[in-house]
Scaffold this motif. Structure first.
Motif, PDB file in Angstrom:
ATOM      1  N   ALA A  79       0.952  -0.968  -0.005  1.00 24.38           N
ATOM      2  CA  ALA A  79       0.104  -0.002   0.039  1.00 24.38           C
ATOM      3  C   ALA A  79       0.883   1.416   0.137  1.00 24.38           C
ATOM      4  O   ALA A  79       0.549   2.244  -0.512  1.00 24.38           O
ATOM      5  CB  ALA A  79      -0.845   0.116   1.239  1.00 24.38           C
ATOM      6  N   LEU A  80       1.869   1.392   0.837  1.00 18.77           N
ATOM      7  CA  LEU A  80       2.926   2.391   0.829  1.00 18.77           C
ATOM      8  C   LEU A  80       3.256   2.513  -0.517  1.00 18.77           C
ATOM      9  O   LEU A  80       3.668   3.664  -1.017  1.00 18.77           O
ATOM     10  CB  LEU A  80       4.063   2.153   1.843  1.00 18.77           C
ATOM     11  CG  LEU A  80       3.545   2.682   3.433  1.00 18.77           C
ATOM     12  CD1 LEU A  80       4.527   2.241   4.174  1.00 18.77           C
ATOM     13  CD2 LEU A  80       3.246   4.018   3.149  1.00 18.77           C
ATOM     14  N   THR A  81       3.989   1.465  -1.072  1.00 17.30           N
ATOM     15  CA  THR A  81       4.738   1.498  -2.633  1.00 17.30           C
ATOM     16  C   THR A  81       3.708   1.961  -3.359  1.00 17.30           C
ATOM     17  O   THR A  81       3.799   2.871  -4.344  1.00 17.30           O
ATOM     18  CB  THR A  81       5.087   0.196  -2.796  1.00 17.30           C
ATOM     19  OG1 THR A  81       5.911  -0.087  -1.934  1.00 17.30           O
ATOM     20  CG2 THR A  81       5.853   0.208  -4.353  1.00 17.30           C
ATOM     21  N   LEU A  82       2.379   1.609  -3.544  1.00 17.42           N
ATOM     22  CA  LEU A  82       1.486   2.160  -4.612  1.00 17.42           C
ATOM     23  C   LEU A  82       0.954   3.471  -4.304  1.00 17.42           C
ATOM     24  O   LEU A  82       1.032   4.241  -5.192  1.00 17.42           O
ATOM     25  CB  LEU A  82       0.251   1.250  -4.237  1.00 17.42           C
ATOM     26  CG  LEU A  82      -1.019   1.547  -5.168  1.00 17.42           C
ATOM     27  CD1 LEU A  82      -0.498   1.359  -6.620  1.00 17.42           C
ATOM     28  CD2 LEU A  82      -2.076   0.883  -4.846  1.00 17.42           C
ATOM     29  N   GLN A  83       1.098   4.127  -2.943  1.00 18.60           N
ATOM     30  CA  GLN A  83       0.706   5.434  -2.740  1.00 18.60           C
ATOM     31  C   GLN A  83       2.036   6.303  -3.156  1.00 18.60           C
ATOM     32  O   GLN A  83       1.580   7.346  -3.818  1.00 18.60           O
ATOM     33  CB  GLN A  83       0.508   5.593  -1.121  1.00 18.60           C
ATOM     34  CG  GLN A  83       0.047   7.118  -0.689  1.00 18.60           C
ATOM     35  CD  GLN A  83      -0.004   7.312   0.746  1.00 18.60           C
ATOM     36  OE1 GLN A  83       0.262   6.288   1.552  1.00 18.60           O
ATOM     37  NE2 GLN A  83      -0.454   8.111   1.109  1.00 18.60           N
ATOM     38  N   LYS A  84       3.143   5.984  -2.854  1.00 19.05           N
ATOM     39  CA  LYS A  84       4.157   6.453  -3.498  1.00 19.05           C
ATOM     40  C   LYS A  84       4.277   6.644  -5.080  1.00 19.05           C
ATOM     41  O   LYS A  84       4.415   7.922  -5.640  1.00 19.05           O
ATOM     42  CB  LYS A  84       5.549   5.961  -2.994  1.00 19.05           C
ATOM     43  CG  LYS A  84       6.093   6.129  -1.739  1.00 19.05           C
ATOM     44  CD  LYS A  84       7.188   5.524  -1.138  1.00 19.05           C
ATOM     45  CE  LYS A  84       7.570   5.457   0.349  1.00 19.05           C
ATOM     46  NZ  LYS A  84       8.613   4.789   0.542  1.00 19.05           N
ATOM     47  N   ASN A  85       4.072   5.638  -5.531  1.00 19.49           N
ATOM     48  CA  ASN A  85       3.985   5.583  -7.188  1.00 19.49           C
ATOM     49  C   ASN A  85       2.742   6.492  -7.758  1.00 19.49           C
ATOM     50  O   ASN A  85       2.857   7.328  -8.570  1.00 19.49           O
ATOM     51  CB  ASN A  85       3.631   4.291  -7.465  1.00 19.49           C
ATOM     52  CG  ASN A  85       4.830   3.250  -7.450  1.00 19.49           C
ATOM     53  OD1 ASN A  85       5.972   3.783  -7.176  1.00 19.49           O
ATOM     54  ND2 ASN A  85       4.832   2.228  -7.488  1.00 19.49           N
ATOM     55  N   THR A  86       1.688   6.388  -7.193  1.00 16.60           N
ATOM     56  CA  THR A  86       0.627   7.340  -7.780  1.00 16.60           C
ATOM     57  C   THR A  86       0.930   8.808  -7.329  1.00 16.60           C
ATOM     58  O   THR A  86       0.665   9.768  -8.168  1.00 16.60           O
ATOM     59  CB  THR A  86      -0.645   6.707  -6.920  1.00 16.60           C
ATOM     60  OG1 THR A  86      -0.570   6.911  -5.372  1.00 16.60           O
ATOM     61  CG2 THR A  86      -1.230   5.751  -7.490  1.00 16.60           C
ATOM     62  N   THR A  87       1.411   9.302  -6.221  1.00 15.25           N
ATOM     63  CA  THR A  87       2.006  10.522  -5.923  1.00 15.25           C
ATOM     64  C   THR A  87       2.900  10.790  -6.948  1.00 15.25           C
ATOM     65  O   THR A  87       2.880  12.062  -7.407  1.00 15.25           O
ATOM     66  CB  THR A  87       2.745  10.591  -4.507  1.00 15.25           C
ATOM     67  OG1 THR A  87       1.618  10.107  -3.529  1.00 15.25           O
ATOM     68  CG2 THR A  87       3.010  11.991  -3.873  1.00 15.25           C
ATOM     69  N   HIS A  88       3.647  10.006  -7.155  1.00 13.59           N
ATOM     70  CA  HIS A  88       5.013  10.643  -8.374  1.00 13.59           C
ATOM     71  C   HIS A  88       4.183  10.684  -9.682  1.00 13.59           C
ATOM     72  O   HIS A  88       4.802  11.634 -10.565  1.00 13.59           O
ATOM     73  CB  HIS A  88       6.037   9.336  -8.469  1.00 13.59           C
ATOM     74  CG  HIS A  88       7.275   9.580  -9.248  1.00 13.59           C
ATOM     75  ND1 HIS A  88       8.044  10.508  -9.228  1.00 13.59           N
ATOM     76  CD2 HIS A  88       7.445   9.074 -10.409  1.00 13.59           C
ATOM     77  CE1 HIS A  88       8.857  10.684 -10.167  1.00 13.59           C
ATOM     78  NE2 HIS A  88       8.565   9.683 -11.219  1.00 13.59           N
ATOM     79  N   ILE A  89       3.313   9.652 -10.112  1.00 11.83           N
ATOM     80  CA  ILE A  89       2.512   9.874 -11.135  1.00 11.83           C
ATOM     81  C   ILE A  89       1.681  11.308 -11.292  1.00 11.83           C
ATOM     82  O   ILE A  89       1.789  11.868 -12.511  1.00 11.83           O
ATOM     83  CB  ILE A  89       1.795   8.639 -11.508  1.00 11.83           C
ATOM     84  CG1 ILE A  89       2.786   7.505 -12.030  1.00 11.83           C
ATOM     85  CG2 ILE A  89       0.893   8.879 -12.600  1.00 11.83           C
ATOM     86  CD1 ILE A  89       1.987   6.100 -11.984  1.00 11.83           C
TER      87      ILE A  89
END
Length: 103
Positions: A79-89
């Protein structure tokens, strides 16, 4: 782990019961000089009972709890990785949409 405990229940109980029944004459201490070996027989029976109970019940529950804890930790990491990726995108898309268009 819990399924393995139920699958192995009969063989483990049969083995432990055979050993316990075999140690009963020693634990009772009938006969001349057998009083010296009676405490050993009682200790072996107690150890077998404790080991059998812990093998069939305590260890599978402990393993299942540990496995569940690891699964929750991995879910949190995903979930943290997904959140970081969506923030970056989102940041990249925002930068692209605000960049001046050259003609």
């Amino acid at each position: 782990a819990l399924e393995a405990g139920s699958t192995r229940l009969r063989p483990v109980l049969m083995t432990a019961l055979a050993m316990i029944l075999g140690m009963i004459p020693i634990a009772i201490g009938i006969g001349e000089g057998s009083e010296q070996n009676a405490p050993l027989g009682r200790a072996v029976i107690g150890g077998l009972l404790f080991a059998t109970v812990s093998t069939l019940f305590f260890v599978p529950v402990l393993f299942a709890s540990f496995h569940r804890m690891l699964a929750l930790r991995n879910d949190k990491r995903r979930a943290l990785t997904l959140q970081k990726n969506t923030t970056h995108i989102r940041a990249c898309l925002n930068f692209i949409s605000t960049a001046p268009i050259m003609t």
